[in-house]
Design an enzyme around this catalytic site. Structure first.
Site, PDB file in Angstrom:
ATOM      1  N   ALA A  89     -32.450 -38.493 -27.667  1.00  0.00           N
ATOM      2  CA  ALA A  89     -33.495 -39.193 -28.429  1.00  0.00           C
ATOM      3  C   ALA A  89     -33.176 -40.678 -28.556  1.00  0.00           C
ATOM      4  CB  ALA A  89     -33.630 -38.565 -29.818  1.00  0.00           C
ATOM      5  N   GLU A  91     -35.320 -44.882 -28.471  1.00  0.00           N
ATOM      6  CA  GLU A  91     -36.326 -45.804 -27.948  1.00  0.00           C
ATOM      7  C   GLU A  91     -35.731 -46.296 -26.649  1.00  0.00           C
ATOM      8  OE1 GLU A  91     -39.331 -46.542 -28.925  1.00  0.00           O
ATOM      9  OE2 GLU A  91     -39.227 -45.297 -30.723  1.00  0.00           O
ATOM     10  N   THR A 138     -26.481 -45.286 -20.967  1.00  0.00           N
ATOM     11  CA  THR A 138     -27.070 -46.010 -19.846  1.00  0.00           C
ATOM     12  C   THR A 138     -26.094 -47.019 -19.238  1.00  0.00           C
ATOM     13  OG1 THR A 138     -28.750 -47.698 -19.363  1.00  0.00           O
ATOM     14  CG2 THR A 138     -28.074 -47.534 -21.632  1.00  0.00           C
ATOM     15  N   ASP A 139     -26.284 -47.319 -17.963  1.00  0.00           N
ATOM     16  CA  ASP A 139     -25.459 -48.352 -17.329  1.00  0.00           C
ATOM     17  C   ASP A 139     -25.755 -49.742 -17.902  1.00  0.00           C
ATOM     18  OD1 ASP A 139     -27.975 -48.753 -16.180  1.00  0.00           O
ATOM     19  OD2 ASP A 139     -27.301 -48.583 -14.102  1.00  0.00           O
ATOM     20  N   GLU A 140     -26.901 -49.864 -18.614  1.00  0.00           N
ATOM     21  CA  GLU A 140     -27.259 -51.188 -19.138  1.00  0.00           C
ATOM     22  C   GLU A 140     -26.273 -51.687 -20.184  1.00  0.00           C
ATOM     23  OE1 GLU A 140     -31.309 -51.994 -20.059  1.00  0.00           O
ATOM     24  OE2 GLU A 140     -32.048 -50.855 -18.354  1.00  0.00           O
ATOM     25  N   TYR A 163     -32.447 -53.355 -26.506  1.00  0.00           N
ATOM     26  CA  TYR A 163     -32.299 -51.934 -26.136  1.00  0.00           C
ATOM     27  C   TYR A 163     -30.850 -51.626 -25.770  1.00  0.00           C
ATOM     28  CZ  TYR A 163     -31.999 -47.953 -22.960  1.00  0.00           C
ATOM     29  OH  TYR A 163     -31.592 -46.797 -22.329  1.00  0.00           O
ATOM     30  N   LYS A 167     -27.932 -49.246 -27.563  1.00  0.00           N
ATOM     31  CA  LYS A 167     -27.249 -48.117 -26.896  1.00  0.00           C
ATOM     32  C   LYS A 167     -25.728 -48.347 -26.914  1.00  0.00           C
ATOM     33  CE  LYS A 167     -28.809 -45.010 -25.041  1.00  0.00           C
ATOM     34  NZ  LYS A 167     -29.220 -43.656 -25.523  1.00  0.00           N
ATOM     35  N   ASN A 192     -30.866 -46.018 -13.370  1.00  0.00           N
ATOM     36  CA  ASN A 192     -32.322 -45.799 -13.514  1.00  0.00           C
ATOM     37  C   ASN A 192     -32.756 -44.459 -12.956  1.00  0.00           C
ATOM     38  OD1 ASN A 192     -31.965 -48.775 -13.677  1.00  0.00           O
ATOM     39  ND2 ASN A 192     -34.181 -48.727 -13.885  1.00  0.00           N
ATOM     40  N   ASP A 293     -41.015 -63.777 -15.710  1.00  0.00           N
ATOM     41  CA  ASP A 293     -39.857 -62.885 -15.746  1.00  0.00           C
ATOM     42  C   ASP A 293     -39.634 -62.309 -17.150  1.00  0.00           C
ATOM     43  OD1 ASP A 293     -37.785 -61.520 -14.634  1.00  0.00           O
ATOM     44  OD2 ASP A 293     -36.543 -63.272 -14.168  1.00  0.00           O
TER      45      ASP A 293
HETATM   46  P1  NAD Z   1     -38.145 -41.424 -23.389  1.00  0.00           P
HETATM   47  O1  NAD Z   1     -38.562 -42.678 -24.079  1.00  0.00           O
HETATM   48  O2  NAD Z   1     -38.987 -40.877 -22.298  1.00  0.00           O
HETATM   49  O3  NAD Z   1     -37.958 -40.245 -24.466  1.00  0.00           O
HETATM   50  C1  NAD Z   1     -37.329 -40.441 -25.697  1.00  0.00           C
HETATM   51  C2  NAD Z   1     -37.655 -39.241 -26.586  1.00  0.00           C
HETATM   52  O4  NAD Z   1     -36.978 -39.426 -27.838  1.00  0.00           O
HETATM   53  C3  NAD Z   1     -39.142 -39.068 -26.899  1.00  0.00           C
HETATM   54  O5  NAD Z   1     -39.534 -37.729 -26.717  1.00  0.00           O
HETATM   55  C4  NAD Z   1     -39.246 -39.481 -28.360  1.00  0.00           C
HETATM   56  O6  NAD Z   1     -40.312 -38.825 -29.059  1.00  0.00           O
HETATM   57  C5  NAD Z   1     -37.880 -39.079 -28.887  1.00  0.00           C
HETATM   58  N1  NAD Z   1     -37.503 -39.817 -30.110  1.00  0.00           N
HETATM   59  C6  NAD Z   1     -37.581 -41.154 -30.319  1.00  0.00           C
HETATM   60  N2  NAD Z   1     -37.184 -41.440 -31.572  1.00  0.00           N
HETATM   61  C7  NAD Z   1     -36.827 -40.270 -32.156  1.00  0.00           C
HETATM   62  C8  NAD Z   1     -36.329 -39.927 -33.452  1.00  0.00           C
HETATM   63  N3  NAD Z   1     -36.141 -40.857 -34.391  1.00  0.00           N
HETATM   64  N4  NAD Z   1     -36.067 -38.638 -33.712  1.00  0.00           N
HETATM   65  C9  NAD Z   1     -36.284 -37.673 -32.772  1.00  0.00           C
HETATM   66  N5  NAD Z   1     -36.761 -37.949 -31.535  1.00  0.00           N
HETATM   67  C10 NAD Z   1     -37.038 -39.233 -31.244  1.00  0.00           C
HETATM   68  O7  NAD Z   1     -36.661 -41.712 -22.880  1.00  0.00           O
HETATM   69  P2  NAD Z   1     -35.937 -41.216 -21.541  1.00  0.00           P
HETATM   70  O8  NAD Z   1     -36.249 -42.172 -20.453  1.00  0.00           O
HETATM   71  O9  NAD Z   1     -36.173 -39.786 -21.375  1.00  0.00           O
HETATM   72  O10 NAD Z   1     -34.410 -41.470 -21.964  1.00  0.00           O
HETATM   73  C11 NAD Z   1     -33.679 -40.450 -22.638  1.00  0.00           C
HETATM   74  C12 NAD Z   1     -32.268 -40.963 -22.928  1.00  0.00           C
HETATM   75  O11 NAD Z   1     -31.624 -41.289 -21.704  1.00  0.00           O
HETATM   76  C13 NAD Z   1     -32.230 -42.230 -23.780  1.00  0.00           C
HETATM   77  O12 NAD Z   1     -31.140 -42.107 -24.670  1.00  0.00           O
HETATM   78  C14 NAD Z   1     -31.996 -43.347 -22.773  1.00  0.00           C
HETATM   79  O13 NAD Z   1     -31.300 -44.413 -23.370  1.00  0.00           O
HETATM   80  C15 NAD Z   1     -31.149 -42.639 -21.740  1.00  0.00           C
HETATM   81  N6  NAD Z   1     -31.252 -43.153 -20.354  1.00  0.00           N
HETATM   82  C16 NAD Z   1     -32.464 -43.317 -19.767  1.00  0.00           C
HETATM   83  C17 NAD Z   1     -32.526 -43.733 -18.434  1.00  0.00           C
HETATM   84  C18 NAD Z   1     -33.853 -43.906 -17.721  1.00  0.00           C
HETATM   85  O14 NAD Z   1     -33.864 -44.377 -16.595  1.00  0.00           O
HETATM   86  N7  NAD Z   1     -34.973 -43.535 -18.309  1.00  0.00           N
HETATM   87  C19 NAD Z   1     -31.347 -43.998 -17.730  1.00  0.00           C
HETATM   88  C20 NAD Z   1     -30.120 -43.835 -18.386  1.00  0.00           C
HETATM   89  C21 NAD Z   1     -30.081 -43.391 -19.696  1.00  0.00           C
HETATM   90  O1  DAU Z   2     -30.514 -48.539 -16.006  1.00  0.00           O
HETATM   91  C1  DAU Z   2     -30.904 -47.522 -16.875  1.00  0.00           C
HETATM   92  C2  DAU Z   2     -32.115 -47.969 -17.657  1.00  0.00           C
HETATM   93  O2  DAU Z   2     -33.216 -47.970 -16.751  1.00  0.00           O
HETATM   94  C3  DAU Z   2     -32.410 -47.080 -18.864  1.00  0.00           C
HETATM   95  O3  DAU Z   2     -31.352 -47.185 -19.776  1.00  0.00           O
HETATM   96  C4  DAU Z   2     -33.728 -47.495 -19.539  1.00  0.00           C
HETATM   97  O4  DAU Z   2     -34.042 -46.593 -20.580  1.00  0.00           O
HETATM   98  C5  DAU Z   2     -34.827 -47.461 -18.501  1.00  0.00           C
HETATM   99  O5  DAU Z   2     -36.036 -47.932 -19.085  1.00  0.00           O
HETATM  100  C6  DAU Z   2     -34.462 -48.348 -17.302  1.00  0.00           C
HETATM  101  O6  DAU Z   2     -34.442 -49.738 -17.682  1.00  0.00           O
HETATM  102  P1  DAU Z   2     -35.019 -50.886 -16.697  1.00  0.00           P
HETATM  103  O7  DAU Z   2     -35.372 -52.046 -17.497  1.00  0.00           O
HETATM  104  O8  DAU Z   2     -34.126 -51.070 -15.529  1.00  0.00           O
HETATM  105  O9  DAU Z   2     -36.336 -50.090 -16.172  1.00  0.00           O
HETATM  106  P2  DAU Z   2     -37.853 -50.568 -15.950  1.00  0.00           P
HETATM  107  O10 DAU Z   2     -38.547 -49.438 -15.263  1.00  0.00           O
HETATM  108  O11 DAU Z   2     -38.465 -51.094 -17.196  1.00  0.00           O
HETATM  109  O12 DAU Z   2     -37.695 -51.765 -14.933  1.00  0.00           O
HETATM  110  C7  DAU Z   2     -37.050 -51.605 -13.681  1.00  0.00           C
HETATM  111  C8  DAU Z   2     -37.023 -52.953 -13.009  1.00  0.00           C
HETATM  112  O13 DAU Z   2     -38.362 -53.310 -12.649  1.00  0.00           O
HETATM  113  C9  DAU Z   2     -36.508 -54.073 -13.890  1.00  0.00           C
HETATM  114  O14 DAU Z   2     -35.774 -55.001 -13.091  1.00  0.00           O
HETATM  115  C10 DAU Z   2     -37.774 -54.740 -14.424  1.00  0.00           C
HETATM  116  C11 DAU Z   2     -38.756 -54.546 -13.277  1.00  0.00           C
HETATM  117  N1  DAU Z   2     -40.179 -54.388 -13.671  1.00  0.00           N
HETATM  118  C12 DAU Z   2     -40.479 -53.443 -14.607  1.00  0.00           C
HETATM  119  C13 DAU Z   2     -41.776 -53.236 -14.997  1.00  0.00           C
HETATM  120  C14 DAU Z   2     -42.132 -52.219 -16.063  1.00  0.00           C
HETATM  121  C15 DAU Z   2     -41.164 -55.137 -13.050  1.00  0.00           C
HETATM  122  O15 DAU Z   2     -40.889 -55.975 -12.185  1.00  0.00           O
HETATM  123  N2  DAU Z   2     -42.467 -54.935 -13.435  1.00  0.00           N
HETATM  124  C16 DAU Z   2     -42.816 -54.022 -14.399  1.00  0.00           C
HETATM  125  O16 DAU Z   2     -44.026 -53.900 -14.714  1.00  0.00           O
END
Ligand code: NAD
Ligand code: DAU
Length: 358
Positions: A89, A91, A138-140, A163, A167, A192, A293
């Site tokens: 869970a 943001e 996350t790697d971020e 963000y 994390k 990602n 950007d």
């Molecule tokens: P997402 O935004 O799709 O889902 C997040 C979920 O958490 C949602 O279902 C939301 O309702 C729930 N949530 C938010 N606040 C909450 C609260 N206060 N209590 C209970 N539930 C709550 O996110 P995701 O992309 O599935 O990412 C999941 C996890 O993985 C995160 O911790 C994120 O940092 C990590 N992560 C994501 C990526 C990626 O590429 N998406 C990569 C590496 C790590």
């Molecule tokens: O690296 C892991 C992370 O990857 C996770 O921890 C985050 O939860 C997840 O959102 C993601 O973060 P990024 O910022 O890398 O993902 P995003 O899809 O938002 O963007 C990917 C790349 O694309 C980034 O360099 C920004 C660029 N971008 C993104 C959007 C939404 C664009 O150029 N245009 C766009 O409209």
């Protein structure tokens, strides 16, 4: 790799989101004897339609609630005799954290601390013989790389967005609970993800959605930022592996060995969709629009996933070619899902299934 832990009842937080739902859909059929309690507050990113395949499974329970709600968490941990927490869970969207950082600190930092504290009490209560807490990160948290090099588990934390700072704060609390209380933690840091059920605010589903709709494709800055893409099913498998066989207290980087410049991904998605939508070659690329950007935009992420390969024998199974084609096909076949999440209609699903009950 030998499994050292067989969970019997896990608490998944954020299981209605993109990765959490993919994880539950992967984990439940593979572990039919394990109960799964999904605690999710259902923000804009949480969608119970992602879990249609498991919702009638007697081992599955959904609880709508907040990870900051300590009494609720204590109640779930005790009632379900939880022996592992898999904490997704959060943001999760960087752009949203730039326009409104507060909720990121509340959910990602405070929420993690509340979960840690209630889990620690539960663990110390000795209700279950073994316990572990897996923090999905996350790697971020490592910040940004130049043209060369990779993030290892030893790379110092240097987050650049609200963000990633939130994390990193959560990861540091996990570390502190381990060092201070000897609490049994695991911490994964992934690159990602892409795949089905990803909210169309993230790069790949946003581009697919806009191409289908014939809308502009916003590429930030010069489009040369690099991300390392991993299929969400590979990430789900990695989390299961770390949960069962990871060494307590350790951090595991997870990545796809799959670096792409944003503009190359956007061009690829455009070209694949030209074919799939029967459009002329090059037609979709005309939608590309370079825009201002992202502030503090990290230039390059690249994961060294050598440790998880060496210690736990995990590596990605999807080729990017296969994964991206399947993902595009999923979005084409599930246009209703996309229409529902972009219009907000998916919220009705919760009301229909659960009414006002928690
Ligand atoms: P997402 O935004 O799709 O889902 C997040 C979920 O958490 C949602 O279902 C939301 O309702 C729930 N949530 C938010 N606040 C909450 C609260 N206060 N209590 C209970 N539930 C709550 O996110 P995701 O992309 O599935 O990412 C999941 C996890 O993985 C995160 O911790 C994120 O940092 C990590 N992560 C994501 C990526 C990626 O590429 N998406 C990569 C590496 C790590
Ligand atoms: O690296 C892991 C992370 O990857 C996770 O921890 C985050 O939860 C997840 O959102 C993601 O973060 P990024 O910022 O890398 O993902 P995003 O899809 O938002 O963007 C990917 C790349 O694309 C980034 O360099 C920004 C660029 N971008 C993104 C959007 C939404 C664009 O150029 N245009 C766009 O409209």
């Amino acid at each position: 790799m030998a499994a050292t832990f067989t969970p019997r009842s896990i608490l998944v937080t954020g299981g209605a989101g993109f990765i959490g739902a993919n994880f539950i859909n992967h984990f439940m059929p593979a572990n039919p004897d394990c109960r799964v309690t999904n605690l999710d507050i259902l923000t804009y990113a949480g969608n119970l339609e992602n879990l249609k395949g498991v919702e009638r499974n007697p081992c599955y329970r959904f609880v709508r609630g907040d990870i900051c709600d300590a009494p609720l968490i204590a109640e779930i941990l005790a009632a379900e005799k939880i022996d592992a927490v898999v904490h997704f869970a959060a943001e999760s969207h960087v752009d949203r954290s730039i326009s409104g950082p507060e909720i990121f600190v509340r959910t990602n930092v405070l929420g993690t601390q509340v979960l840690l504290e209630e889990s620690r009490r539960h663990w110390q209560g000795g209700v279950v013989p073994e316990f572990r807490f897996l923090q999905v990160s996350t790697d971020e948290v490592y910040g940004s790389l130049g043209a060369t090099g990779y993030f290892t588990e030893e790379t110092p934390l240097a987050p650049n967005s609200p963000y990633s700072a939130s994390k990193a704060g959560a990861d540091l609390l996990v570390r502190a609970y381990r060092e201070t209380y000897g609490f049994p933690t695991l911490n994964t840091r992934c690159s990602n993800n892409y795949g089905p059920y990803q909210f169309p605010e993230k790069l790949i589903p946003l581009m697919i959605h806009n191409i289908i709709a014939g809308k502009p494709l916003p590429v930030y800055g010069d489009g040369l930022n690099v991300r390392d893409w991993l299929h969400v099913k590979d990430h789900s498998r990695a989390i299961e592996t770390v949960l069962k066989a990871g060494r307590l207290g350790d951090i595991y980087n997870i990545g796809g060995n799959n670096e792409w410049k944003n503009i190359d991904i956007v061009n690829l998605v455009c070209d694949l969709l030209d074919g799939k939508l029967g459009r002329q070659q090059g037609e979709n690329r005309r939608l590309i629009t370079f825009v201002k950007d992202r502030p503090g935009h990290d230039r390059r992420y690249a994961i060294d996933a050598g440790k998880i390969k060496l210690d736990l024998d995990w590596e990605p199974s999807y080729t990017f070619e296969q994964g991206i084609a399947e993902t595009i096909d999923w979005y084409l076949a599930n246009r209703e899902w996309v229409a529902d999440v972009t219009s907000g209609a998916y919220r009705e699903y919760y009301e229909k299934q659960y009414g006002d009950r928690r």
